[in-house]
Scaffold this motif. Structure first.
Motif, mmCIF file in Angstrom:
data_model
loop_
_atom_site.group_PDB
_atom_site.id
_atom_site.type_symbol
_atom_site.label_atom_id
_atom_site.label_comp_id
_atom_site.label_asym_id
_atom_site.label_seq_id
_atom_site.Cartn_x
_atom_site.Cartn_y
_atom_site.Cartn_z
ATOM 1 N N ILE A 62 0.839 -1.209 0.000
ATOM 2 C CA ILE A 62 0.000 0.000 0.000
ATOM 3 C C ILE A 62 0.865 1.247 0.000
ATOM 4 C CG2 ILE A 62 -1.655 1.334 1.367
ATOM 5 C CD1 ILE A 62 -2.886 -1.366 2.210
ATOM 6 N N ALA A 63 1.930 1.254 0.787
ATOM 7 C CA ALA A 63 2.824 2.416 0.833
ATOM 8 C C ALA A 63 3.505 2.642 -0.508
ATOM 9 C CB ALA A 63 3.861 2.228 1.932
ATOM 10 N N SER A 64 3.893 1.574 -1.201
ATOM 11 C CA SER A 64 4.538 1.747 -2.500
ATOM 12 C C SER A 64 3.553 2.269 -3.542
ATOM 13 C CB SER A 64 5.179 0.437 -2.959
ATOM 14 O OG SER A 64 4.189 -0.556 -3.135
ATOM 15 N N VAL A 65 2.302 1.829 -3.485
ATOM 16 C CA VAL A 65 1.290 2.337 -4.411
ATOM 17 C C VAL A 65 1.034 3.817 -4.155
ATOM 18 C CG1 VAL A 65 -1.154 2.188 -5.051
ATOM 19 C CG2 VAL A 65 0.200 0.112 -4.821
ATOM 20 N N VAL A 66 0.917 4.188 -2.892
ATOM 21 C CA VAL A 66 0.691 5.596 -2.547
ATOM 22 C C VAL A 66 1.872 6.446 -2.996
ATOM 23 C CG1 VAL A 66 0.474 7.197 -0.604
ATOM 24 C CG2 VAL A 66 -0.904 5.125 -0.669
ATOM 25 N N ALA A 67 3.083 5.954 -2.810
ATOM 26 C CA ALA A 67 4.270 6.708 -3.224
ATOM 27 C C ALA A 67 4.305 6.882 -4.735
ATOM 28 C CB ALA A 67 5.526 6.003 -2.734
ATOM 29 N N ALA A 68 3.954 5.828 -5.487
ATOM 30 C CA ALA A 68 3.953 5.916 -6.947
ATOM 31 C C ALA A 68 2.930 6.934 -7.434
ATOM 32 C CB ALA A 68 3.678 4.545 -7.550
ATOM 33 N N VAL A 69 1.753 6.932 -6.832
ATOM 34 C CA VAL A 69 0.717 7.894 -7.214
ATOM 35 C C VAL A 69 1.160 9.312 -6.869
ATOM 36 C CG1 VAL A 69 -1.630 8.649 -6.708
ATOM 37 C CG2 VAL A 69 -1.165 6.245 -7.100
ATOM 38 N N ALA A 70 1.795 9.478 -5.726
ATOM 39 C CA ALA A 70 2.253 10.809 -5.312
ATOM 40 C C ALA A 70 3.315 11.339 -6.264
ATOM 41 C CB ALA A 70 2.786 10.756 -3.884
ATOM 42 N N VAL A 71 4.210 10.480 -6.717
ATOM 43 C CA VAL A 71 5.261 10.910 -7.646
ATOM 44 C C VAL A 71 4.647 11.317 -8.980
ATOM 45 C CG1 VAL A 71 7.221 10.080 -8.995
ATOM 46 C CG2 VAL A 71 7.113 9.630 -6.550
ATOM 47 N N GLN A 72 3.680 10.533 -9.464
ATOM 48 C CA GLN A 72 3.038 10.849 -10.737
ATOM 49 C C GLN A 72 2.270 12.156 -10.674
ATOM 50 O OE1 GLN A 72 3.339 9.546 -13.600
ATOM 51 N NE2 GLN A 72 4.445 7.670 -13.115
#
Length: 149
Positions: free
Chosen positions: A34-44
């Motif tokens: 979940i943290a990696s998905v949130v980080a990827a969305v935040a970067v995009q």
């Protein structure tokens, strides 16, 4: 902590305790995902707020005055424009009202009006709305009525 959900990794140990470390490991794996998905969305989405290169920006100059929105409502020009628009609307409504009054007092004009209404209704019933909209009920002639003008 007795766990009886789904497939048990410890086969044959239905009533035995599952080690707490195993439960924590599953929880940590889910949290990392979940943290990696949130980080990827935040970067995009963060790239959407970054300004483009300086060379791509163009400056547009205008010779007309820009409107400032809310504060233009209080300017003298805006007030004059609103008053003129309101006055034109009032004059148009008064002209229509005079025509209605003249039509009610003149049987020939009333018959003409009723004929136009019948034709317009027949066109609407047949589905020809464009032709019905083209029929002018009001002639646009300014009527002189004693006591109103």
């Amino acid at each position: 902590c007795l766990v009886r959900r789904g497939a048990n990794p410890f086969r044959g140990t239905q009533n035995k305790r599952i080690p707490t470390n195993y439960i924590l490991l599953k929880y940590l794996i889910k949290m990392k995902f979940i943290a990696s998905v949130v980080a990827a969305v935040a970067v995009q989405s963060a790239s959407a707020f970054v300004a483009g290169p300086q060379c791509q920006r163009t400056i547009v100059s205008s010779s007309t005055q820009q409107s400032m929105g809310l504060f233009d409502f209080f300017s003298e020009d805006a007030r004059k424009e609103r008053d003129a628009r309101k006055q034109a609307e009032v004059e148009e409504q008064e002209q229509m009202q005079r025509e209605i009054i003249a039509r009610r007092s003149n049987p020939k004009k009333m018959e003409e009006y009723e004929a136009k209404v019948r034709v317009r209704r027949a066109l609407r019933m047949s589905g020809d709305d464009d032709a019905a909209d083209s029929i002018d009920i009001y002639s646009g002639e300014d009527e002189k009525i004693v006591g109103l003008n």
